[in-house]
Design an enzyme around this catalytic site. Sequence first.
Site, PDB file in Angstrom:
ATOM      1  CD  GLU A  57      -3.608   3.858  -6.867  1.00  0.00           C
ATOM      2  OE1 GLU A  57      -4.703   4.424  -7.023  1.00  0.00           O
ATOM      3  OE2 GLU A  57      -2.568   4.472  -6.561  1.00  0.00           O
ATOM      4  CG  ASP A  59       1.687  -4.956  -7.294  1.00  0.00           C
ATOM      5  OD1 ASP A  59       2.691  -4.744  -7.991  1.00  0.00           O
ATOM      6  OD2 ASP A  59       1.730  -5.258  -6.087  1.00  0.00           O
ATOM      7  CB  SER A 104      10.639  -8.665  -8.359  1.00  0.00           C
ATOM      8  OG  SER A 104       9.720  -9.059  -9.332  1.00  0.00           O
ATOM      9  CG  LEU A 105       9.799 -11.748  -3.586  1.00  0.00           C
ATOM     10  CD1 LEU A 105       9.705 -11.300  -2.142  1.00  0.00           C
ATOM     11  CD2 LEU A 105      10.004 -13.252  -3.653  1.00  0.00           C
ATOM     12  CD  GLU A 138      13.034 -14.580   5.612  1.00  0.00           C
ATOM     13  OE1 GLU A 138      13.196 -13.673   4.762  1.00  0.00           O
ATOM     14  OE2 GLU A 138      13.685 -15.618   5.623  1.00  0.00           O
ATOM     15  CE  LYS A 140       8.023  -7.233  -1.144  1.00  0.00           C
ATOM     16  NZ  LYS A 140       8.560  -5.897  -1.278  1.00  0.00           N
ATOM     17  CG  ASP A 142       9.619  -0.324   1.497  1.00  0.00           C
ATOM     18  OD1 ASP A 142      10.113  -0.565   0.384  1.00  0.00           O
ATOM     19  OD2 ASP A 142       8.687   0.476   1.673  1.00  0.00           O
ATOM     20  CE1 TYR A 251      16.159 -10.467   0.144  1.00  0.00           C
ATOM     21  CE2 TYR A 251      15.975  -8.739   1.787  1.00  0.00           C
ATOM     22  CZ  TYR A 251      16.042  -9.128   0.470  1.00  0.00           C
ATOM     23  OH  TYR A 251      16.007  -8.200  -0.509  1.00  0.00           O
ATOM     24  CE  LYS A 328      12.462 -15.241   1.676  1.00  0.00           C
ATOM     25  NZ  LYS A 328      13.765 -14.748   2.136  1.00  0.00           N
ATOM     26  CE  LYS A 352       3.881  -4.675  -1.672  1.00  0.00           C
ATOM     27  NZ  LYS A 352       4.247  -4.290  -3.002  1.00  0.00           N
ATOM     28  CB  CYS A 446     -15.481  33.477  12.849  1.00  0.00           C
ATOM     29  SG  CYS A 446     -16.223  31.928  13.408  1.00  0.00           S
ATOM     30  CB  CYS A 449     -19.724  33.964  15.229  1.00  0.00           C
ATOM     31  SG  CYS A 449     -18.007  34.454  15.530  1.00  0.00           S
ATOM     32  CB  CYS A 464     -13.186  32.722  16.005  1.00  0.00           C
ATOM     33  SG  CYS A 464     -14.729  33.428  16.595  1.00  0.00           S
ATOM     34  CB  CYS A 469     -17.900  31.848  18.215  1.00  0.00           C
ATOM     35  SG  CYS A 469     -17.852  30.881  16.709  1.00  0.00           S
TER      36      CYS A 469
HETATM   37  S1  IVH Z   1      13.472 -13.136  -0.892  1.00  0.00           S
HETATM   38  C1  IVH Z   1      14.708 -15.020  -5.031  1.00  0.00           C
HETATM   39  N1  IVH Z   1      13.013 -11.980   1.387  1.00  0.00           N
HETATM   40  O1  IVH Z   1      11.399  -7.527  -1.946  1.00  0.00           O
HETATM   41  C2  IVH Z   1      13.884 -14.397  -3.977  1.00  0.00           C
HETATM   42  N2  IVH Z   1      13.028 -10.614  -0.557  1.00  0.00           N
HETATM   43  O2  IVH Z   1       9.358  -6.899  -4.072  1.00  0.00           O
HETATM   44  C3  IVH Z   1      14.674 -13.564  -3.094  1.00  0.00           C
HETATM   45  N3  IVH Z   1      12.671  -8.231  -0.095  1.00  0.00           N
HETATM   46  O3  IVH Z   1      13.182  -8.175  -4.824  1.00  0.00           O
HETATM   47  C4  IVH Z   1      13.873 -12.549  -2.410  1.00  0.00           C
HETATM   48  N4  IVH Z   1      12.486  -8.429   2.092  1.00  0.00           N
HETATM   49  O4  IVH Z   1      14.461  -7.229  -2.809  1.00  0.00           O
HETATM   50  C5  IVH Z   1      13.136 -11.802   0.061  1.00  0.00           C
HETATM   51  N5  IVH Z   1      12.664 -11.148   3.510  1.00  0.00           N
HETATM   52  C6  IVH Z   1      12.798 -10.944   2.186  1.00  0.00           C
HETATM   53  C7  IVH Z   1      12.686  -9.668   1.590  1.00  0.00           C
HETATM   54  C8  IVH Z   1      12.806  -9.535   0.206  1.00  0.00           C
HETATM   55  C9  IVH Z   1      12.497  -7.581   1.062  1.00  0.00           C
HETATM   56  C10 IVH Z   1      12.687  -7.547  -1.403  1.00  0.00           C
HETATM   57  C11 IVH Z   1      13.540  -8.177  -2.440  1.00  0.00           C
HETATM   58  C12 IVH Z   1      12.613  -8.433  -3.613  1.00  0.00           C
HETATM   59  C13 IVH Z   1      11.525  -7.493  -3.334  1.00  0.00           C
HETATM   60  C14 IVH Z   1      10.264  -7.921  -4.046  1.00  0.00           C
END
Ligand code: IVH
Length: 711
Positions: A57, A59, A104-105, A138, A140, A142, A251, A328, A352, A446, A449, A464, A469
């Site tokens: 949401e 995003d 960020s990504l 790879e 992602k 959390d 990573y 990537k 995502k 209940c 019944c 009950c 029933c």
């Molecule tokens: S690559 C310059 N690889 O997800 C790019 N990021 O929502 C470097 N994250 O800010 C990021 N797993 O903190 C990369 N396998 C992965 C990741 C990863 C988690 C995080 C990262 C980024 C965030 C984006």
Amino acid sequence: MYSPDEQRQLFNLTKELLKTPMPEKADADFAASLRKTIAYHEWRYYVLNDPVISDYEYDMLFKKLQKLEAAFPELKTPDSPTQRVSSDLTEDFPTVEHLVPMLSLDNSYNKADLVDFDQRIRNYLDLPEDYIIEYCVEPKYDGGSIGLIYENDLLVRGATRGDGYKGEEITPNLRTLRSIPLRAAFSKRGIAKVELRGEAIMRKDIFEKINKARENDGLPLFANPRNAATGGLRTKDPNETAERKLDAIIYHLGYAVDDQGNDLLPILGTHSAAIDFLNELGFIVPIHNENFPERTIFHNINDIVNHCQEWQDHRDDYPYEIDGMVIKVNNIELQNRLGSTAHHPRWAIAFKFKAKQATTKLIKVEFQVGKTGVITPVAKVEPVQLAGVTISSVSLHNEDFIRNKDIRLGDTVLVERAGDVIPYIVKPMEELRDGSEQPIVFPTHCPVCHSELVRLEDEAAWRCENPECPAQIVQRMIHHVSKNAMDIEGLGESTIERFYELGWLHTIADIYRLDYDKIAQLEGFGPKSAENLRKAIEKAKKQPLHRLLHSLSIHHLGVKASKLLAAEINYLFDLAEWDEERFTRIKDIGPALAHSVMRFFQNEKNIKILREMEALGVNMHQTEEDRPKAVNTEGPLFGKTILFTGSLARMSRKEAQAKAEAAGAKNLSAVSKNLNILVVGESPGSKLKKAQALGTVQILTEDEFLELTGG
Ligand code: IVH
């Protein structure tokens, strides 16, 4: 920072903005509303660590604002959230500048988004359509992102991501993580200074353990592993960080120079090679081997989409929380040519997963009567999408659950659904209350019944107790025919309800004297489906005794206990002769279960129904073939699952399975994530390949198996 009133308004405004289509003109109010709500959600996420909407949401809000500003640049303001990277900076730690921005990504949600990503790269680099771009994919992770700097092989600084340009210096905390080497031999590749990027993350099993311990100590629980990790990174006390047992998964290698300041990154060639190098130096990285696809190379988008989907389906089996995959461009030179926008690199994108948590409104509570009379409160909520399905009812379990969480009618509640798990309410969002919320009143009678409800000592449930029933009768019949009980195909919940309303079913015995001619005339049925039902019911009459026992809806008597009891008798009515002592001689059968079975067989009404069923041909006897085998809990393979494949030289498949069972193992029929051991004979075929791909299955030869089980 935000008063409860403001929070409520912003939350309602958010939901409205999400529903409203993009304005076609330069709507300054709309843009201002988006800015205001986004800033609020960034505060909830980054500062409080407690978001009230899903990432998805968020995003969507963000993208709406970006689109609007792109169409009408005059709406852009200097304080727009699109004009900066969001931040978790506070005044608690010194601020330091990253050597390269930690952006960020960008996010993608489906195949079309990934095709666009690939196309953008081709356009930007002016690559021909048939040029093969190598991608590395790879998980992602959390957790909380971190940046590490090593100089002359020594860890000199660790920081949080902050606003992407500046982060918080948390070196003392990061030095407590066992998976961050304090010294690493970068110099063997001539590297004098590097900046690495990764995620500090808590394993899910550790999260469970820590929360259990906190519960015992009366401490507040962590909402999820991510909060536990980010909180652990930013505590003032490094001992506290150490106690959280975080892992650092690396990573990205974002900066590497020699002692002259020359950039060494291009020499590493690919991202994947750089990560392998880090692995060699002792860092935890997404591993790359043929058995486990944590880091995988792809050459086309279709394969990537399938791969991401597979990870989404199995995310719950993975030891870490992941909220997507990262794709990537593998070649570092191409990465450099692509560079970054103000927000994210052009060479990477996140795919995502469907959100597991969402907020919605609790509209009303219904009280359902179960097969043993237990009253279950069920929350009816405004429909929301959760991990790909629409949820409109969520169980509230029992009265204590409601009181402990202080859930009220009209509350906005946070709902979660992990994998196949049924959705549950994590908590009400107290800060969004406006005073109109009402306590949930538990009924005293209940709902079906109207007899008075009782709550037995040591039980959370109200019940009950009226065996007549109607709700219970129907629920008992539904249970009787269900998969784990008599398994009658074609006799589902709605058919049972329909037959009950037609007056055809009063007890479970009536199931075995249905009039198939009448059924054939019902709307939705016909001669064929009536005949199929007859066959299914005839088949059910022959079910083994333990299934019949389980089908009787005796309180406390589940699948496992039914098998334990059935193993000890030859005829169902033997149980009517047993006293408590005879029951409790069986391991794992306690007094509560003994009482409940005895009470059931002392009740004449129950005996009458069972005698009728017997007369109608339902099997009440034990056969040696069906007799459940006692599991050997002392056996060398106790608790393990096992499967045989290929032809065995020294015994038949049946003998091997019996041997495994005698050693305490459970035989499976296919390779799955639940499989522990695969025994491989001559020409094994695809099962072996599948087990190897899982990477978690122990593979044994026939001789090794025999040795393990004692010859
Ligand atoms: S690559 C310059 N690889 O997800 C790019 N990021 O929502 C470097 N994250 O800010 C990021 N797993 O903190 C990369 N396998 C992965 C990741 C990863 C988690 C995080 C990262 C980024 C965030 C984006």
